[in-house]
Structure formats: structure tokens, C-alpha cells
Motif scaffolding. Structure first.
Motif, PDB file in Angstrom:
ATOM      1  N   ARG A 267       0.746  -1.171  -0.206  1.00 57.53           N
ATOM      2  CA  ARG A 267       0.033  -0.075  -0.160  1.00 57.53           C
ATOM      3  C   ARG A 267       0.796   1.364  -0.079  1.00 57.53           C
ATOM      4  N   PHE A 298      -6.623   0.976  -4.882  1.00 61.44           N
ATOM      5  CA  PHE A 298      -7.156   2.163  -3.970  1.00 61.44           C
ATOM      6  C   PHE A 298      -7.817   1.301  -2.790  1.00 61.44           C
ATOM      7  N   THR A 299      -8.143   1.977  -1.826  1.00 61.27           N
ATOM      8  CA  THR A 299      -8.844   1.862  -0.548  1.00 61.27           C
ATOM      9  C   THR A 299     -10.197   2.583  -0.589  1.00 61.27           C
ATOM     10  N   GLU A 300     -10.615   2.603   0.785  1.00 62.05           N
ATOM     11  CA  GLU A 300     -11.737   3.676   0.866  1.00 62.05           C
ATOM     12  C   GLU A 300     -11.426   4.942   0.972  1.00 62.05           C
ATOM     13  N   GLN A 301     -10.045   5.412   0.799  1.00 65.66           N
ATOM     14  CA  GLN A 301      -9.521   6.916   0.671  1.00 65.66           C
ATOM     15  C   GLN A 301      -9.186   7.004  -0.692  1.00 65.66           C
ATOM     16  N   VAL A 302     -10.143   6.467  -1.774  1.00 64.01           N
ATOM     17  CA  VAL A 302      -9.733   6.573  -2.925  1.00 64.01           C
ATOM     18  C   VAL A 302      -9.744   8.011  -3.677  1.00 64.01           C
ATOM     19  N   ASN A 304      -8.498  10.547  -2.109  1.00 64.64           N
ATOM     20  CA  ASN A 304      -7.538  11.181  -1.906  1.00 64.64           C
ATOM     21  C   ASN A 304      -6.176  10.395  -2.553  1.00 64.64           C
ATOM     22  N   GLU A 305      -6.430   9.233  -2.840  1.00 63.69           N
ATOM     23  CA  GLU A 305      -5.302   8.520  -3.432  1.00 63.69           C
ATOM     24  C   GLU A 305      -5.169   8.820  -4.855  1.00 63.69           C
ATOM     25  N   HIS A 338     -15.708  -1.865  -1.446  1.00 58.70           N
ATOM     26  CA  HIS A 338     -16.106  -0.785  -0.511  1.00 58.70           C
ATOM     27  C   HIS A 338     -17.489  -0.251  -0.849  1.00 58.70           C
ATOM     28  N   LEU A 341     -18.253   3.237  -0.898  1.00 58.56           N
ATOM     29  CA  LEU A 341     -17.951   4.362  -1.717  1.00 58.56           C
ATOM     30  C   LEU A 341     -18.673   4.757  -2.955  1.00 58.56           C
ATOM     31  N   THR A 344     -19.512   8.310  -3.322  1.00 57.51           N
ATOM     32  CA  THR A 344     -18.520   9.039  -3.659  1.00 57.51           C
ATOM     33  C   THR A 344     -18.228   9.002  -5.205  1.00 57.51           C
TER      34      THR A 344
END
Length: 403
Positions: A267, A298-302, A304-305, A338, A341, A344
Motif C-alpha cells: 500500500r 485503491f482503498t476507501e480513501q480513493v 485522496n489516493e 467498499h 464508496l 462518492t
């Protein structure tokens, strides 16, 4: 009079520095209220920076609070008032720092790109990063209204008028050598050019994410290493798609499965690391690899990533099929991995759209046609339903460009 040659980054005290430009020259004309400063070699300086000469001229005006005059036909660039060369050279350093140098690696080998969201970014050919220009500066308003001219059709946006960054100017017409040549034994401009080209050729071999550096290593040793990596693939994570993906290899030891496991286990990897792994597996041109990255990287913070990894997608997404694969990966990420998401989705689409990775036509076609290619029908409907605010924004933007 021939202008001397200096490093584009004047803070770099290295006579063999690869990127060079003519020393900015000034000439005072007129008197009284009509006094003005003419920059006779602005075109040559701008060409070395791969920027239109109007940009640094307007930058000088905004920094000095002075009116500027541009006559491109006659190659005349003027700043009202009397300004000495030293002051304008200092301001040019500021322009280079804000609008030329990469925000990540400070390399001047960049293009200015105006995204669909009217954000100006510096697209670096050396490290592959895209860094935003400070949109608070007054010059950005001028650039948005007068964007860099596009020299070729493609997803990465236009190039500035000057085609080559860091190319030394042509020798003076009177045969005089430019400054920086004779004292260090370089001789004429031609000899200096040959030396810079030779050094550049060597540097290109070692520079990460150079255009030539994105190609896969096909040496016997590299091929053997890739085969061994595939043979040692771990079982577990599946990157399977829907029923329409019959042409793709879903074996646990396939390069796509290996890639999916690797990004999930690394990650903290940078964009460079990710692309090197894709290269190692020999799938950098495959649309399936784009889908796997969208789903597994990507994670749940996609939201920002995406800025961290957008250089990888800019490089790999080269056509409609790749874009559809990216959207498929987003469907699986939000629809299966996720579910939180789903709400979003508009932000995710906007991020890729503003990075010029996804085209408006592809997004609109995707948003209006439910598909079972990557997820089940109900999940596909749910994801597309969530995308409606963004699709509506695209339609309204078409109706009125100001919006």
C-alpha cells in the motif's frame, strides 16, 4: 550581440547541467512617461523553457505592476517602465519555479496542461508526476484564456509552443561563441550541444519514468525473472470479472492476479513502484491491468489516493477500451469491495476526468448503459445511479461552458 548561455535553474552551479537557456537581455527605449523595457531575446528564452513567450512577459507585468505589450508578428515583447536586466532575470527565476519546474523533482522538462476543470498542471516527462500550478497567481487567468497550443492529439493535453526543453539556442549570426563556451574549454555552441546531447542520452537511460523508460525490459534475464515471479505466485486473491471477460486469464498465477496481490500487499508503494511492477509483469499496455489497478490499488480513501497514482493511469490509459476497463475497476471497487464508496462515485469520476484520464463521451456512454461485464446487473445499476450528479454536471457544462 550574442546572449550568454546559463542554466535554466540558476541555483544549480554545474557547467554540465543538461538544461540551458540564453541569458535574458533587456533594452531601454524611450524617455519620460513613454519609457519602456524591450526584451529582444524573449522568444529564444521562452523556446528553451518550452513556453510561449507571452507567458513570461505577462508574468513580468503582473509582478512589477506594469503594462506589457506583445507583438508576436514582429517578435517584440515589452514591459512599460525602465527595468534593469538583473531584476528581470530574478523575476524569470520566479516564473521558472512556478510555471516550469516540476513540483516533485524540480526538473524543467515539463509541459503545461490545462485540465477540463481549468486547473493548470505541470506534466513532467522526467519523473511522470503531474503537479498543480498555484492558481492564485494572476498569470493563471491569462493562461486559462490563452492555453498552450496543442502540437499533437492525445490525452495528455497540449504542449507549449517551444518543442524542446533545454535545447541551447542557435549560434549567433556573427559567429561569436556564446558565453559559457570558451572559458571551460567547451569551444563553440556546436561542441556544447554535442556534449549536452551525449550527457542527456546517458541521463535518459537512468531517469525514472522517462518516455523511453516506460517500455518493458525484454532482455533474457528480465524475461526469466518475470517468468519466475509468475511461477511463484501466491494463491488467494482473485481479480475475476464478469461473464464477458472470457478472453482474460483468471488463473491464480496470471500476471493480473500477481499484480492484484502485489498492490494489496504494498500500500505504501509509489506511482513509480507500481508502474515498474506492471512493467515487470509485461502488461503495461493491457486494458485488464488498468482494471486490476483501479480495483486493487485503491482503498476507501480513493479520492485522496487518485492524485498519488494518476501518473500511472495517464501513462497506461491510451484508448476507449482502457477507459472502460478503468470504469469497470471502479465498479468493482465501490460495488463489491467498499460499498460505502458508492456515494462518492461522482468525486471519483471527477478526479479521473480532471486528470484527463477519462473522456466525457466515454463516461456518458458508460453512465447510460447498464452492463454485467464487471459486476452483476443490480450492482451496475446502483453504481450508475450514484453517478447521476456527475453526468448531469457534464450535460450542464456542455450547455454552458462557463458552468
Amino acid at each position: 550581440m550574442a546572449a550568454g548561455i546559463v542554466n535554466i535553474r540558476r541555483d544549480v552551479d554545474d557547467k554540465f547541467y543538461r538544461y540551458r537557456m540564453p541569458l535574458l537581455l533587456t533594452k531601454i527605449e524611450g524617455k519620460g512617461n513613454g519609457i519602456k523595457t524591450v526584451i529582444p531575446n524573449m522568444s529564444d528564452v521562452a523556446r528553451a523553457l518550452s513556453r510561449p513567450p507571452t507567458y513570461p512577459t505577462k508574468f513580468f507585468g503582473s509582478e512589477l505592476g506594469a503594462q506589457t505589450s506583445v507583438d508576436e508578428k514582429n517578435d517584440r515583447y515589452i514591459v512599460n517602465g525602465a527595468h534593469d536586466a538583473t531584476r528581470l532575470r530574478e523575476l524569470l527565476d520566479g516564473f521558472i519555479d512556478k510555471f516550469v519546474l516540476c513540483g516533485a523533482c524540480k526538473n524543467p522538462e515539463t509541459d503545461l496542461v490545462l485540465t477540463k476543470g481549468e486547473i493548470i498542471v505541470r506534466d513532467c516527462k522526467a519523473c511522470g508526476e503531474r503537479t498543480n500550478v498555484d492558481m492564485r497567481h494572476k498569470l493563471t487567468t491569462y493562461i486559462v484564456k490563452n492555453p498552450p497550443k496543442k502540437t499533437k492529439k492525445g490525452k495528455k493535453g497540449g504542449h507549449a509552443e517551444a518543442p524542446t526543453t533545454g535545447t541551447p539556442p542557435e549560434p549567433a549570426a556573427d559567429g561569436e561563441n556564446a558565453e559559457g563556451g570558451g572559458e571551460d574549454g567547451a569551444g563553440s555552441d556546436d561542441e556544447l550541444t554535442r556534449r549536452i546531447k551525449a550527457e542527456a542520452e546517458q541521463l535518459n537511460k537512468d531517469t525514472t519514468l522517462e518516455d523511453e523508460g516506460w517500455s518493458a525490459d525484454t532482455s533474457p534475464e528480465a524475461v526469466k525473472a518475470r517468468m519466475e515471479a509468475l511461477a511463484q505466485g501466491m494463491t488467494g486473491v482473485s481479480v475475476g470479472a464478469g461473464a464477458d471477460d472470457e478472453d482474460e486469464d483468471e488463473d491464480a498465477d496470471s500476471p493480473y492476479a500477481v499484480l492484484g496481490r502485489w498492490v494489496a500487499e504494498n500500500r505504501s508503494a509509489s506511482a513509480v513502484d507500481v508502474f515498474k511492477k506492471v512493467q515487470e509483469l509485461g502488461i503495461e499496455k493491457k486494458h485488464k491491468a488498468v482494471q486490476v489497478l483501479a480495483e486493487r490499488l485503491f482503498t476507501e480513501q480513493v479520492v485522496n489516493e487518485i492524485p498519488k497514482y494518476q501518473a500511472v493511469f495517464v501513462k497506461m490509459v491510451s484508448g476507449e477500451k482502457h477507459q472502460k476497463a478503468l470504469l469497470g475497476g471502479i465498479e468493482k471497487l465501490a460495488g463489491y469491495d467498499h460499498p460505502e464508496l458508492v456515494a462518492t462515485i461522482p468525486k471519483i469520476l471527477m478526479a479521473f476526468y480532471q486528470a484527463d484520464v477519462l473522456d466525457e463521451e466515454v463516461i456518458q456512454a458508460w453512465g447510460t448503459h447498464v452492463s454485467k461485464k464487471y459486476v452483476d446487473k443490480e450492482t451496475s445499476k446502483r453504481v450508475r445511479k450514484a453517478s447521476e450528479p456527475f453526468l448531469k454536471w457534464l450535460e450542464e457544462a456542455d450547455d454552458g461552458e462557463d458552468e
